[in-house]
Scaffold this motif. Structure first.
Motif, PDB file in Angstrom:
ATOM      1  N   ALA A   1      45.561  44.453  45.577  1.00  0.00           N
ATOM      2  CA  ALA A   1      44.515  45.151  46.321  1.00  0.00           C
ATOM      3  C   ALA A   1      43.344  45.559  45.446  1.00  0.00           C
ATOM      4  CB  ALA A   1      45.107  46.394  46.995  1.00  0.00           C
ATOM      5  N   SER A   2      43.591  45.866  44.183  1.00  0.00           N
ATOM      6  CA  SER A   2      42.572  46.521  43.360  1.00  0.00           C
ATOM      7  C   SER A   2      41.841  45.594  42.408  1.00  0.00           C
ATOM      8  CB  SER A   2      43.206  47.655  42.550  1.00  0.00           C
ATOM      9  OG  SER A   2      44.151  47.161  41.606  1.00  0.00           O
ATOM     10  N   LEU A   3      42.424  44.472  42.062  1.00  0.00           N
ATOM     11  CA  LEU A   3      41.830  43.637  41.015  1.00  0.00           C
ATOM     12  C   LEU A   3      40.732  42.732  41.549  1.00  0.00           C
ATOM     13  CD1 LEU A   3      45.032  42.726  39.064  1.00  0.00           C
ATOM     14  CD2 LEU A   3      43.076  43.993  38.174  1.00  0.00           C
ATOM     15  N   PRO A   4      39.744  42.446  40.718  1.00  0.00           N
ATOM     16  CA  PRO A   4      38.722  41.478  41.121  1.00  0.00           C
ATOM     17  C   PRO A   4      39.297  40.081  41.201  1.00  0.00           C
ATOM     18  CG  PRO A   4      38.410  42.103  38.823  1.00  0.00           C
ATOM     19  CD  PRO A   4      39.502  42.982  39.359  1.00  0.00           C
ATOM     20  N   ASP A   5      38.587  39.225  41.889  1.00  0.00           N
ATOM     21  CA  ASP A   5      39.064  37.872  42.119  1.00  0.00           C
ATOM     22  C   ASP A   5      39.368  37.145  40.823  1.00  0.00           C
ATOM     23  OD1 ASP A   5      39.730  35.754  43.816  1.00  0.00           O
ATOM     24  OD2 ASP A   5      37.765  34.848  43.593  1.00  0.00           O
ATOM     25  N   ARG A   6      38.553  37.336  39.809  1.00  0.00           N
ATOM     26  CA  ARG A   6      38.743  36.630  38.544  1.00  0.00           C
ATOM     27  C   ARG A   6      39.649  37.385  37.579  1.00  0.00           C
ATOM     28  NH1 ARG A   6      34.620  32.709  37.227  1.00  0.00           N
ATOM     29  NH2 ARG A   6      33.263  32.370  39.005  1.00  0.00           N
ATOM     30  N   GLY A   7      40.306  38.423  38.015  1.00  0.00           N
ATOM     31  CA  GLY A   7      41.160  39.188  37.124  1.00  0.00           C
ATOM     32  C   GLY A   7      40.336  40.010  36.154  1.00  0.00           C
ATOM     33  N   TYR A   8      40.893  40.278  34.998  1.00  0.00           N
ATOM     34  CA  TYR A   8      40.164  41.021  33.968  1.00  0.00           C
ATOM     35  C   TYR A   8      40.572  40.439  32.633  1.00  0.00           C
ATOM     36  CZ  TYR A   8      44.302  43.577  32.403  1.00  0.00           C
ATOM     37  OH  TYR A   8      45.522  43.897  31.886  1.00  0.00           O
ATOM     38  N   SER A   9      39.742  40.630  31.638  1.00  0.00           N
ATOM     39  CA  SER A   9      40.028  39.970  30.371  1.00  0.00           C
ATOM     40  C   SER A   9      39.870  40.886  29.168  1.00  0.00           C
ATOM     41  CB  SER A   9      39.092  38.763  30.193  1.00  0.00           C
ATOM     42  OG  SER A   9      37.745  39.182  30.175  1.00  0.00           O
ATOM     43  N   ASP A  10      39.720  42.173  29.384  1.00  0.00           N
ATOM     44  CA  ASP A  10      39.503  43.106  28.283  1.00  0.00           C
ATOM     45  C   ASP A  10      40.795  43.855  27.982  1.00  0.00           C
ATOM     46  OD1 ASP A  10      38.710  44.994  26.470  1.00  0.00           O
ATOM     47  OD2 ASP A  10      36.990  45.708  27.623  1.00  0.00           O
ATOM     48  N   ARG A  11      41.402  43.502  26.896  1.00  0.00           N
ATOM     49  CA  ARG A  11      42.680  44.105  26.520  1.00  0.00           C
ATOM     50  C   ARG A  11      42.589  45.625  26.409  1.00  0.00           C
ATOM     51  NH1 ARG A  11      47.191  42.052  23.632  1.00  0.00           N
ATOM     52  NH2 ARG A  11      48.215  43.573  22.289  1.00  0.00           N
ATOM     53  N   SER A  12      41.412  46.126  26.071  1.00  0.00           N
ATOM     54  CA  SER A  12      41.262  47.570  25.887  1.00  0.00           C
ATOM     55  C   SER A  12      41.351  48.342  27.197  1.00  0.00           C
ATOM     56  CB  SER A  12      39.930  47.877  25.188  1.00  0.00           C
ATOM     57  OG  SER A  12      38.837  47.603  26.037  1.00  0.00           O
ATOM     58  N   THR A  13      41.213  47.640  28.346  1.00  0.00           N
ATOM     59  CA  THR A  13      41.307  48.323  29.643  1.00  0.00           C
ATOM     60  C   THR A  13      42.673  48.144  30.298  1.00  0.00           C
ATOM     61  OG1 THR A  13      40.394  46.401  30.824  1.00  0.00           O
ATOM     62  CG2 THR A  13      38.822  48.058  30.016  1.00  0.00           C
TER      63      THR A  13
END
Length: 433
Positions: free
Chosen positions: A302-314
């Motif tokens: 429900a919460s993630l953007p379509d392309r996912g995320y790529s920043d390990r720090s988050t």
């Protein structure tokens, strides 16, 4: 909850997956979030025609070659006939474009797609046919398919597959439909397995026929989890349907490419069109852990953007929100990862939220502690600013790719450095460390 913490390991917009995972002992269930970085625009790939078989040899994949384009148009016409048959429930018509050796695998795929209530199936050629090396008279055509289940007007998910053909008489005939192996998602369950399916108002749960007895209970639990996950939509509207696959041992190793850390019990993987499929490991889930596992993973969907995320720090923010949803409002002192949190904050952790993401080979207590610290940090921000501002912060950081410093000033009106230290002080107090 995401499992075994596979961190994001690809830059934004790349084709590689970003992952996260975790494991709870004894009540925790390991999960893993596979955040797929799909280029999932509309599946409007150039439909390059395939025309009648010429007596001579079609060109090997040159888009400028008229013979290759004509052959491609004829193959596409066959795929369109097959798509129409699939949507009409016409199995003989679906199989009619294929040679006999290809039909058993296609029969299984047809049955799985129909069980999943396929409503959209749009194959489009991605390029033109190319001759298969070492297989005279055989051509390969890459096809991108946009598909929907249950809902007719959804934004389609996409999958790219290889097809191989021969000319029989004047007609191109399918001889092989390959399973998807391309990054990031790998083979979908409906490509490689027989499926039993149960459909609810907000979710659909699928597994193998051997595990079909689990479906009624899983569906009820998934429906309850969806009610929670719907509250954590960060942008847009809730998913039209949450799709959950329950994997036996063999399927766990094969679906979506397999290869998860051994402590992983579930993950969410982006499949395009804003959709994230959820996969649960039947071998690792305990009855006590499945409800918060489902809340956690569906919240990722429900919460993630379509392309996912790529920043390990988050990582802490992505997992912390899912853990917060998984906890479903229980008091902090009942959170069952506090022992792992205590061990982490008293051990070698450097006190930085942006360094929390555990390695794929991390020990179970290190993974559990990282999830617990993430949960407590998000919980503290919610207690201080409320859920909506917390979601606004998540959107600014994860969806809009703003720095935590900029997002904190913009959303909370406070400097992130002070908020970070405040979160760490809070979780140390809760953990008694």
């Amino acid at each position: 909850m995401t499992d075994g913490d596979e961190q994001p390991d690809a830059p934004a917009g790349a084709s590689g997956p970003a992952r996260s995972s975790r494991r709870r002992w004894p009540l925790w269930t390991a999960l893993a979030l596979v955040l797929v970085l799909l280029a999932c625009g509309a599946p409007g790939v150039l439909l390059l025609g395939l025309v009648p078989g010429v007596a001579g040899r079609p060109a090997a994949g040159s888009a400028d070659d008229p013979a290759a384009r004509r052959l491609g148009e004829r193959m596409t016409a066959q795929l369109d006939r097959q798509a129409a048959a699939l949507l009409a429930g016409d199995r003989p018509g679906f199989l009619a474009v294929a040679e006999p050796p290809a039909r058993p695998a296609l029969t299984r795929r047809y049955a799985a797609l129909r069980a999943l209530r396929v409503t959209v199936w749009r194959p489009e050629a991605n390029g033109v046919p190319a001759e298969v090396d070492g297989r005279a008279g055989e051509w390969r055509l890459t096809v991108r398919v946009g598909y929907c289940f249950v809902v007719v007007d959804c934004t389609p998910s996409t999958v790219t597959i290889g097809t191989r053909w021969r000319i029989v008489g004047d007609e191109p005939r399918l001889v092989t439909v390959e399973e998807s192996r391309a990054a990031p998602a790998g083979a979908r369950p409906w490509e490689v397995s027989d499926l039993a399916v149960a459909v609810g108002k907000r979710t659909m749960v699928a597994t193998t026929p051997a595990l079909r007895a689990k479906l009624p209970g899983l569906l009820a639990q998934a429906e309850a989890a969806a009610e929670v996950a719907d509250l954590y939509v960060v942008a847009g509207t809730p998913p039209d349907r949450y799709l959950v696959f329950y994997a036996g041992h063999t399927e766990w190793q094969r679906w979506y490419g397999g290869g998860r850390p051994k402590w992983t019990a579930g993950y969410a993987v982006g499949v395009g069109g804003g959709h994230h499929d959820v996969v649960l490991n039947a071998q690792s889930i305990t009855p006590a852990g499945i409800d918060d596992l489902l809340r956690h993973e569906l919240t990722h969907a429900a919460s993630l953007p379509d392309r996912g995320y790529s920043d390990r720090s988050t990582w802490w923010l992505v997992e912390g929100l899912a853990e917060y949803a998984g906890a479903d409002g229980q008091p902090v002192d009942r959170y069952d990862g506090l022992a792992e949190v205590r061990k982490l904050v008293r051990g070698g952790w450097d006190g930085r939220l942006d360094s929390l993401a555990p390695a794929d080979d991390a020990a179970d207590d290190r993974v559990g502690g990282a999830y617990g610290v993430s949960y407590l940090a998000v919980r503290h921000l919610v207690d201080r600013y409320g859920e909506q501002r917390m979601l606004d912060f998540f959107r600014a950081v994860v969806h809009e790719h703003r720095s935590v410093d900029e997002a904190a000033e913009r959303v909370f009106g406070d400097p992130w450095s002070a908020l970070h230290d405040d979160c760490v002080d809070y979780l140390r107090t809760v953990a008694g460390g």
